[in-house]
Design a protein around this motif. Structure first.
Motif, short mmCIF file in Angstrom:
data_model
loop_
_atom_site.label_atom_id
_atom_site.label_comp_id
_atom_site.label_asym_id
_atom_site.label_seq_id
_atom_site.Cartn_x
_atom_site.Cartn_y
_atom_site.Cartn_z
N ALA A 7 -5.65 15.36 3.17
CA ALA A 7 -4.58 14.41 3.47
C ALA A 7 -5.17 13.61 4.56
CB ALA A 7 -3.64 15.29 4.32
N PHE A 8 -6.25 13.64 5.42
CA PHE A 8 -6.79 13.00 6.40
C PHE A 8 -7.41 11.96 5.50
CE2 PHE A 8 -10.79 11.74 8.64
CZ PHE A 8 -10.14 11.00 9.79
N LEU A 9 -8.35 12.23 4.37
CA LEU A 9 -8.90 11.11 3.84
C LEU A 9 -8.32 10.28 3.08
CD1 LEU A 9 -11.85 13.30 2.17
CD2 LEU A 9 -11.99 11.81 4.26
N LEU A 10 -7.10 10.86 2.71
CA LEU A 10 -6.00 9.89 1.91
C LEU A 10 -5.34 8.93 2.68
CD1 LEU A 10 -4.44 12.51 -0.91
CD2 LEU A 10 -6.14 10.56 -1.31
N ARG A 11 -5.03 9.46 3.97
CA ARG A 11 -4.31 8.60 4.97
C ARG A 11 -5.47 7.63 5.30
NH1 ARG A 11 -1.19 12.99 8.73
NH2 ARG A 11 0.53 13.34 7.34
N ALA A 12 -6.58 7.95 5.81
CA ALA A 12 -7.46 7.03 6.04
C ALA A 12 -7.76 5.79 4.91
CB ALA A 12 -9.06 7.48 6.38
N ARG A 13 -7.94 6.30 3.67
CA ARG A 13 -8.13 5.23 2.75
C ARG A 13 -6.81 4.55 2.62
NH1 ARG A 13 -8.84 6.85 -3.73
NH2 ARG A 13 -8.88 4.76 -4.48
N SER A 14 -5.81 4.83 2.61
CA SER A 14 -4.48 4.16 2.57
C SER A 14 -4.32 3.16 3.74
CB SER A 14 -3.11 5.11 2.75
OG SER A 14 -2.03 4.26 2.77
N PHE A 15 -4.79 3.64 5.26
CA PHE A 15 -5.04 2.63 6.27
C PHE A 15 -5.69 1.42 6.10
CE2 PHE A 15 -6.52 1.70 10.54
CZ PHE A 15 -5.52 1.17 11.01
N CYS A 16 -7.01 1.92 5.50
CA CYS A 16 -7.98 0.93 5.33
C CYS A 16 -7.46 -0.05 4.19
CB CYS A 16 -9.17 1.61 4.82
SG CYS A 16 -9.92 2.55 6.22
N GLY A 17 -6.99 0.36 3.22
CA GLY A 17 -6.39 -0.52 2.12
C GLY A 17 -5.49 -1.44 2.63
N LYS A 18 -4.30 -1.05 3.85
CA LYS A 18 -3.45 -2.02 4.17
C LYS A 18 -4.09 -2.84 5.17
CE LYS A 18 0.38 1.45 4.01
NZ LYS A 18 1.40 2.27 4.96
#
Length: 201
Positions: free
Chosen positions: A172-183
């Motif tokens: 969950a942490f990695l997916l959230r970090a990836r989503s935040f970086c993409g935004k």
């Protein structure tokens, strides 16, 4: 004049004509077979597509192409197939359930079994949701990847499930970090495009 040549056609022309004739005959056969197949139509005259509930009730199983990225890396969008079987028993932890969410069909994994429902989440998601027993349509029994069918009892699949689900917090942490970086990247790109358009004008 050489014997065996009809209409004085050279050899390559005769081969081309035979190939065209065979192709047309094959197309005619395929067309006739398609016309012979019965089609279930609704009142408006359009072809009626059976729902997942109807297919499972009639055949007991469903084979479908994966759509969406919520079950990656296990199931790839538009490439892999999954096989769902109708079940009357309650699901267990780590089972992949096919259920209905209003007007949509969803294929996600059970993370926790409740007295009257389940906590479910996709393998490529971090947001959990509660699903009632009445929403469950079936359970995934196998999947097809690159032409090879793998049952859910496969050892390598079970190793993936435990590794991917037991470390849910890390995932969950990695997916959230990836989503935040993409935004952030998309926002920076949009700001850059706005500035470039202002400079040009």
């Amino acid at each position: 004049m050489l014997r065996g040549l009809s209409r004085n056609y050279p050899p390559f022309m005769r081969w081309k004509n035979r190939r065209k004739k065979t192709y047309m005959q094959g197309e005619k056969i395929r067309t006739e077979k398609a016309e012979e197949q019965p089609k279930d139509r609704n009142e408006s005259g359009t072809v009626k597509n059976d729902s997942f509930e109807e297919i499972l009730a009639r055949e007991g199983r469903l084979v479908y192409t994966n759509r969406g990225v919520s079950m990656m890396p296990l199931l790839r969008q538009g490439k892999d197939l999954f096989v769902v079987t109708r079940t009357e028993e309650r699901l267990k932890r780590y089972d992949v359930a096919l259920y209905r969410r209003k007007d949509r069909y969803v294929l996600h994994r059970v993370l926790k079994v409740l007295p009257e429902g389940y906590i479910i989440c996709g393998d490529h998601c971090w947001q959990k949701e509660r699903v009632d027993d009445a929403q469950i349509l079936g359970i995934m029994t196998s999947f097809v990847r690159d032409g090879r069918e793998t049952p859910v009892s496969d050892r390598r699949y079970m190793a993936y499930v435990h590794l991917w689900c037991d470390l849910f917090a890390v995932r969950a942490f990695l997916l959230r970090a990836r989503s935040f970086c993409g935004k952030c990247l998309r926002r920076a790109k949009k700001i850059k495009e706005i500035k470039e358009s202002e400079i040009r004008s």
